[in-house]
Design a protein around this motif. Sequence first.
Motif, PDB file in Angstrom:
ATOM      1  N   LEU A   1      -6.618  21.195   0.142  1.00 34.79           N
ATOM      2  CA  LEU A   1      -6.937  20.021   0.949  1.00 34.79           C
ATOM      3  C   LEU A   1      -6.160  18.804   0.457  1.00 34.79           C
ATOM      4  CD1 LEU A   1     -10.809  20.246   1.265  1.00 34.79           C
ATOM      5  CD2 LEU A   1      -9.103  20.803   2.974  1.00 34.79           C
ATOM      6  N   PHE A   2      -5.897  18.801  -0.849  1.00 38.20           N
ATOM      7  CA  PHE A   2      -5.270  17.627  -1.431  1.00 38.20           C
ATOM      8  C   PHE A   2      -3.768  17.808  -1.614  1.00 38.20           C
ATOM      9  CE2 PHE A   2      -9.659  17.337  -2.508  1.00 38.20           C
ATOM     10  CZ  PHE A   2      -9.931  15.997  -2.355  1.00 38.20           C
ATOM     11  N   SER A   3      -3.270  19.012  -1.294  1.00 34.90           N
ATOM     12  CA  SER A   3      -1.886  19.285  -1.686  1.00 34.90           C
ATOM     13  C   SER A   3      -0.892  18.374  -0.981  1.00 34.90           C
ATOM     14  CB  SER A   3      -1.558  20.754  -1.453  1.00 34.90           C
ATOM     15  OG  SER A   3      -1.807  21.101  -0.125  1.00 34.90           O
ATOM     16  N   SER A   4      -1.129  18.069   0.314  1.00 37.86           N
ATOM     17  CA  SER A   4      -0.136  17.242   1.001  1.00 37.86           C
ATOM     18  C   SER A   4      -0.169  15.818   0.447  1.00 37.86           C
ATOM     19  CB  SER A   4      -0.408  17.232   2.505  1.00 37.86           C
ATOM     20  OG  SER A   4      -1.608  16.571   2.758  1.00 37.86           O
ATOM     21  N   MET A   5      -1.375  15.352   0.108  1.00 36.92           N
ATOM     22  CA  MET A   5      -1.480  14.022  -0.501  1.00 36.92           C
ATOM     23  C   MET A   5      -0.706  13.978  -1.813  1.00 36.92           C
ATOM     24  SD  MET A   5      -5.372  12.810  -0.381  1.00 36.92           S
ATOM     25  CE  MET A   5      -6.377  12.711   1.046  1.00 36.92           C
ATOM     26  N   LEU A   6      -0.942  15.010  -2.644  1.00 31.44           N
ATOM     27  CA  LEU A   6      -0.288  15.031  -3.946  1.00 31.44           C
ATOM     28  C   LEU A   6       1.217  15.108  -3.788  1.00 31.44           C
ATOM     29  CD1 LEU A   6      -2.660  17.390  -5.898  1.00 31.44           C
ATOM     30  CD2 LEU A   6      -2.335  14.962  -6.247  1.00 31.44           C
ATOM     31  N   LEU A   7       1.658  15.874  -2.805  1.00 28.97           N
ATOM     32  CA  LEU A   7       3.087  16.025  -2.557  1.00 28.97           C
ATOM     33  C   LEU A   7       3.687  14.673  -2.220  1.00 28.97           C
ATOM     34  CD1 LEU A   7       5.033  18.383  -2.442  1.00 28.97           C
ATOM     35  CD2 LEU A   7       4.734  18.425   0.005  1.00 28.97           C
ATOM     36  N   ASN A   8       2.975  13.920  -1.344  1.00 29.11           N
ATOM     37  CA  ASN A   8       3.458  12.592  -0.972  1.00 29.11           C
ATOM     38  C   ASN A   8       3.573  11.678  -2.178  1.00 29.11           C
ATOM     39  OD1 ASN A   8       3.787  12.991   1.718  1.00 29.11           O
ATOM     40  ND2 ASN A   8       1.663  12.526   2.220  1.00 29.11           N
ATOM     41  N   ILE A   9       2.561  11.759  -3.054  1.00 33.88           N
ATOM     42  CA  ILE A   9       2.597  10.845  -4.202  1.00 33.88           C
ATOM     43  C   ILE A   9       3.714  11.238  -5.155  1.00 33.88           C
ATOM     44  CG2 ILE A   9       1.277   9.803  -6.057  1.00 33.88           C
ATOM     45  CD1 ILE A   9      -1.234  10.725  -4.579  1.00 33.88           C
TER      46      ILE A   9
ATOM     47  N   LEU B   1       8.796  20.600 -12.286  1.00 35.47           N
ATOM     48  CA  LEU B   1       8.043  19.906 -13.324  1.00 35.47           C
ATOM     49  C   LEU B   1       7.471  18.610 -12.795  1.00 35.47           C
ATOM     50  CD1 LEU B   1      10.089  20.396 -16.569  1.00 35.47           C
ATOM     51  CD2 LEU B   1       8.362  21.825 -15.526  1.00 35.47           C
ATOM     52  N   ILE B   2       8.238  17.924 -11.939  1.00 38.47           N
ATOM     53  CA  ILE B   2       7.725  16.662 -11.390  1.00 38.47           C
ATOM     54  C   ILE B   2       6.458  16.933 -10.595  1.00 38.47           C
ATOM     55  CG2 ILE B   2       8.263  14.688  -9.933  1.00 38.47           C
ATOM     56  CD1 ILE B   2      11.185  15.184 -10.470  1.00 38.47           C
ATOM     57  N   ALA B   3       6.547  17.944  -9.725  1.00 36.37           N
ATOM     58  CA  ALA B   3       5.389  18.243  -8.873  1.00 36.37           C
ATOM     59  C   ALA B   3       4.198  18.677  -9.720  1.00 36.37           C
ATOM     60  CB  ALA B   3       5.741  19.320  -7.867  1.00 36.37           C
ATOM     61  N   ALA B   4       4.460  19.612 -10.640  1.00 36.86           N
ATOM     62  CA  ALA B   4       3.342  20.138 -11.432  1.00 36.86           C
ATOM     63  C   ALA B   4       2.794  19.069 -12.361  1.00 36.86           C
ATOM     64  CB  ALA B   4       3.791  21.348 -12.221  1.00 36.86           C
ATOM     65  N   GLY B   5       3.693  18.298 -12.994  1.00 41.88           N
ATOM     66  CA  GLY B   5       3.260  17.303 -13.962  1.00 41.88           C
ATOM     67  C   GLY B   5       2.471  16.189 -13.302  1.00 41.88           C
ATOM     68  N   PHE B   6       3.129  15.471 -12.378  1.00 41.30           N
ATOM     69  CA  PHE B   6       2.435  14.343 -11.763  1.00 41.30           C
ATOM     70  C   PHE B   6       1.291  14.820 -10.873  1.00 41.30           C
ATOM     71  CE2 PHE B   6       6.486  12.036 -12.611  1.00 41.30           C
ATOM     72  CZ  PHE B   6       5.944  11.137 -13.497  1.00 41.30           C
ATOM     73  N   GLY B   7       1.519  15.916 -10.169  1.00 38.71           N
ATOM     74  CA  GLY B   7       0.446  16.452  -9.327  1.00 38.71           C
ATOM     75  C   GLY B   7      -0.779  16.780 -10.164  1.00 38.71           C
ATOM     76  N   GLY B   8      -0.530  17.466 -11.284  1.00 38.79           N
ATOM     77  CA  GLY B   8      -1.643  17.842 -12.156  1.00 38.79           C
ATOM     78  C   GLY B   8      -2.327  16.610 -12.720  1.00 38.79           C
ATOM     79  N   ALA B   9      -1.524  15.647 -13.151  1.00 33.21           N
ATOM     80  CA  ALA B   9      -2.109  14.438 -13.744  1.00 33.21           C
ATOM     81  C   ALA B   9      -2.965  13.703 -12.721  1.00 33.21           C
ATOM     82  CB  ALA B   9      -1.002  13.525 -14.257  1.00 33.21           C
ATOM     83  N   LEU B  10      -2.435  13.561 -11.501  1.00 35.85           N
ATOM     84  CA  LEU B  10      -3.182  12.817 -10.473  1.00 35.85           C
ATOM     85  C   LEU B  10      -4.463  13.545 -10.099  1.00 35.85           C
ATOM     86  CD1 LEU B  10      -0.153  11.788  -8.322  1.00 35.85           C
ATOM     87  CD2 LEU B  10      -1.773  10.221  -9.360  1.00 35.85           C
ATOM     88  N   LEU B  11      -4.328  14.859  -9.941  1.00 38.03           N
ATOM     89  CA  LEU B  11      -5.518  15.624  -9.556  1.00 38.03           C
ATOM     90  C   LEU B  11      -6.547  15.586 -10.684  1.00 38.03           C
ATOM     91  CD1 LEU B  11      -6.535  17.212  -7.216  1.00 38.03           C
ATOM     92  CD2 LEU B  11      -5.643  19.281  -8.223  1.00 38.03           C
ATOM     93  N   HIS B  12      -6.060  15.656 -11.924  1.00 36.58           N
ATOM     94  CA  HIS B  12      -7.011  15.626 -13.028  1.00 36.58           C
ATOM     95  C   HIS B  12      -7.683  14.260 -13.127  1.00 36.58           C
ATOM     96  CE1 HIS B  12      -8.697  17.833 -16.344  1.00 36.58           C
ATOM     97  NE2 HIS B  12      -8.680  16.741 -17.053  1.00 36.58           N
ATOM     98  N   THR B  13      -6.957  13.227 -12.741  1.00 37.02           N
ATOM     99  CA  THR B  13      -7.572  11.895 -12.733  1.00 37.02           C
ATOM    100  C   THR B  13      -8.761  11.883 -11.778  1.00 37.02           C
ATOM    101  OG1 THR B  13      -5.342  11.064 -12.990  1.00 37.02           O
ATOM    102  CG2 THR B  13      -7.022   9.459 -12.569  1.00 37.02           C
ATOM    103  N   LEU B  14      -8.529  12.429 -10.594  1.00 44.65           N
ATOM    104  CA  LEU B  14      -9.633  12.509  -9.627  1.00 44.65           C
ATOM    105  C   LEU B  14     -10.761  13.391 -10.162  1.00 44.65           C
ATOM    106  CD1 LEU B  14     -10.824  12.130  -6.765  1.00 44.65           C
ATOM    107  CD2 LEU B  14      -9.572  14.147  -6.095  1.00 44.65           C
ATOM    108  N   ASN B  15     -10.371  14.569 -10.665  1.00 44.85           N
ATOM    109  CA  ASN B  15     -11.369  15.517 -11.132  1.00 44.85           C
ATOM    110  C   ASN B  15     -12.203  14.943 -12.259  1.00 44.85           C
ATOM    111  OD1 ASN B  15     -10.437  17.345  -9.355  1.00 44.85           O
ATOM    112  ND2 ASN B  15      -9.223  18.510 -10.814  1.00 44.85           N
TER     113      ASN B  15
ATOM    114  N   PHE C   1       0.869  -1.177   0.000  1.00 49.60           N
ATOM    115  CA  PHE C   1       0.000   0.000   0.000  1.00 49.60           C
ATOM    116  C   PHE C   1       0.903   1.223   0.000  1.00 49.60           C
ATOM    117  CE2 PHE C   1      -2.187  -3.340   2.226  1.00 49.60           C
ATOM    118  CZ  PHE C   1      -3.450  -3.308   1.680  1.00 49.60           C
ATOM    119  N   ASP C   2       0.906   1.965  -1.071  1.00 50.57           N
ATOM    120  CA  ASP C   2       1.637   3.230  -0.999  1.00 50.57           C
ATOM    121  C   ASP C   2       0.681   4.357  -1.383  1.00 50.57           C
ATOM    122  OD1 ASP C   2       1.397   2.852  -3.639  1.00 50.57           O
ATOM    123  OD2 ASP C   2       3.525   2.955  -4.122  1.00 50.57           O
TER     124      ASP C   2
END
Lengths: 301, 676
Positions: B491-499, B330-344, B73-74
């Motif tokens: 609200l999601f920023s710390s989660m996204l940061l972790n991922i 770029l890592i933060a913005a790219g993956f963060g954006g992709a993950l958040l957009h997946t949820l959205n 579980f990560d």
Amino acid sequence: MVSFLLIILASFVFIGVVVRTKSIASGRKGPGVMQPMKDIIRLWRKGAVYSKTSSFIFQMAPTIYLASILLAIAMIPHGKLPGIISFDGDFVMFAYILAFGKFWMIISALDTGSSFEGMGASREALYSMLVEPAFFIIMGSFALFTGYTSFYDIFSTLNYGPYISYLIGLLATFVLVLIAMIENSRMPVDDPKTHLELTMIHEVMILDNSGFDLGNIFYATSLKFSMYGALIANLFLGAVPLPISIPSFFIIQFVFAVAVGILESFMARFRMSHNPQFIFILTSVSLLIFFGVLLVLGKFI
Amino acid sequence: MEKHLLEVFNLIGVLLVILIPFLTAKKMGIAVLTAISLQVLLAFILVYRIFSFGFSEFSYSGSFTTGEIPIRFDYLSAWFIMLISFTFLTGTWYGVQYMKKYKDQTSNLALHSIALTLAYTSLINICVVQNALVFLVVWEIMALSSFTIIIFEHYKKDTLKAGINFLIQSHISILLLTIGFIYAKVKTGSYDFALLTNFTTLHPSVGLVLFMLFFTGFAIKSGFVPFHTWLPLAHPAAPAHISGIMSGVIIKIGIFGILRMLTFIKTDFTVIGYFVLLVSIISGLYGVMLAIVQHNLKRLLAYHSIENIGIIGIGIGLGCLGIGTSQQWLIAAGFGGALLHTLNHSLFKSLLFYSTGNIYQLAHTVNIESLGGLIKRIPRSSYLFLVGSLAICGLPPFNGFVSEFFIYSGLFKGIQSSNFLFILVMLFSILALVLIGGLALICFTKAFGIVFLGTNRSHLPDDLADEKPLSVFPLTLIAFFILLIGIFPMLFSSMLLNITNLFQYDLSTLQAANMEETFDNLTAIGLYSLGFMVLTALMLYIRHRVTNRLVSQKDITWGCGYVGDNQKMQYTASSFIRTYRKLVEPILLIKKEKKLAVGMYPGIIEQITHPYDKIERAFIDKPIYYFKRFLNRFVFLQNGNIQSYILYGFIFLTTVFLLPLIIAKIFVVINFLNQL
């Protein structure tokens, strides 16, 4: 805050100056520069007729449209004073907030179930889609040039740069003027004074609006013009002190308005089917700006 | 603890599957809803535990064939468990009332419910299983159960056809994955994903090939162009809640797969980045360009899923470029954006599909051209569809804007690189994203404006059912979260940061300042979105106060003096996009049938357009055509003669038995020749 107030002030007379320029160019005396604003105030006090087909969307849209433009204006800086809203990437939100207002105007045109208004809505949607890339490339070029990504940082550092930045600014002015013309559905793309529904864009969308809502829409147009005027002014203002920057802001707005008037007087409207090509030109010009910036920075291969 | 949670989770699923066949249709709905809600609850506890206590892993001993089965579980799996669970919760909720009108088909419903439960259970397990063989088995369960839930209306020919198309394409995907995993097993000696890391670090070029293999496999599932052709067929065929679930989460499991592989495979990320960006830009633009010309609302939404997968892909590509060039931003913005957009996307797309389901229940059609004026019939669904439309166009203050802004900010940072190619790629990604946004605006003004506004464009059936408040409750819940993410993205920023930390292996500790800046911007846009809402509300209030005092009257729409019935004169969807269609006609494939007015007394004139997919024609139809032509030469074999078939079997068996002998003899001959 300063820039917000200045833009509001400029918006009161902007369309007036345009109208006056047009009437002088056609050999008439023309109404006073405050006349369009007086018309708008009169509209704000008038009652309205709503279409039976329409729903609440039709009544809400003009106000939301105006609100979106007001918020967009709040992001524009003035010289070395940031706008009310300023953060990294604010110009993305600027464009998207404007798109939000446009979305509502388009669906409000469809809300009337008219055989004309959809036509304007369809064109408005397409043209604003086509014009968006040009704006983003210009902002991207400036971001590349200055290394910043907010209106305030970009404009305040742009002017400390070399003289070449003014050349880029000039090209950008050209594109911004044309963007303003297209976004406001003015001359080379659309003729607000035409009396044939089939050839209109913006005017045909608001055929059914009246009273307070129509006033909002007209005022939104003035605001949008002076908003783009302020963007153009920012390209040249730099970090000069307020006593100089405020008069130059108004001079630039005035020149812009006169230019719009002259453009409208001496240019014919394009054929509808040629408009997309014309709008694409803007994207290519802004690509030129981009490559110019790359050349200046020495990053061009 | 996590182990027990997962086991109880699976146990509930299995028990439900056993229980369902014994229930009546009504009880079945209650049972499925209860069980899945329970499962979702467990899943959320799991997610909460992972995000608050960090990673956790355990393993089952497995069997001789599988080897040890590690369950890990990560943060990445937690994120996907979260969004899958939420969409399944709303989907089941909505589905229970959507399926009420099919309550006579008890056995069909039972199969559907079983498949739905299996799909959910397997999707969650896919997120945590890290043994390649077990992963493939669970993946297969997921593929088969999604096939079953798609073909609920299997007595319709189109549905079955679309379902089989889906089945075949998902098995091509499984085939590619199998090849990849078996290759990895041969090289590393174990099915454990974690061993991929060591192996690919030693052989980066093999890692690249392996990644491409996995990417293609997962891309079929997630619908990247040119592997998207099953999507526009399967979505209209499935019931509304399944379309929502499928578009919301089943295609996202492909994205999960890609991200999961990115956390293990270590290779030249710059190449991967450019490749993924290219594919995603094409997917995004092509998806939305085709979406606009669709007349079937569900097909339109399906093409939009392709577009949104493109946006997610742009984020992933950007993140990979960030790893390749060691730029944390770029890592933060790219993956963060992709993950958040997946949820959205899972939120607003399921919302749009569910409200389309409400339209279908009312009007028994989802053909945009024959709808109109529904805002007066089903106001609640209309508002919710409007929220979904605004969100999917990426407009503030809704959630779509947040994730797109994330990606934009990465792109605008990336543009300040010193590499010419890199700058150009960033520029064109920005251009693509802008165009996608603009085209989505055309698409959803069309969809919302034509379907809900104006007046009816054709006669709706008389037995119109009014919408029940309960039926829109899950939709309202989704809309609430759409707005919540739009206004409080932090609200999601710390989660996204972790991922995103999972993706930056060799970079040392995180430069916290950089990250904080990114998330400060998020806070800013959330705040200003809220400000925008307040401003709008204030101005609407002023308008209300002012216009209340003024006279207002109702009259017919202005028609240049024409006062008759103008129902047929309204702008239609086709006419709304005509200018656009003329512009893109060379790129797309639109068949037109036109009857012109001829003669003195012309008959009825009409024009019908059939949008078709050029890529589908080139990649699916043409090859199948040639393949069929080739296979047709052997059609004489299938002569319906039982004796011949026995003969074939005999020939086959003989060959199988004799082949080793013959090969051995050949070797003997070769050896003999060599000795000469």
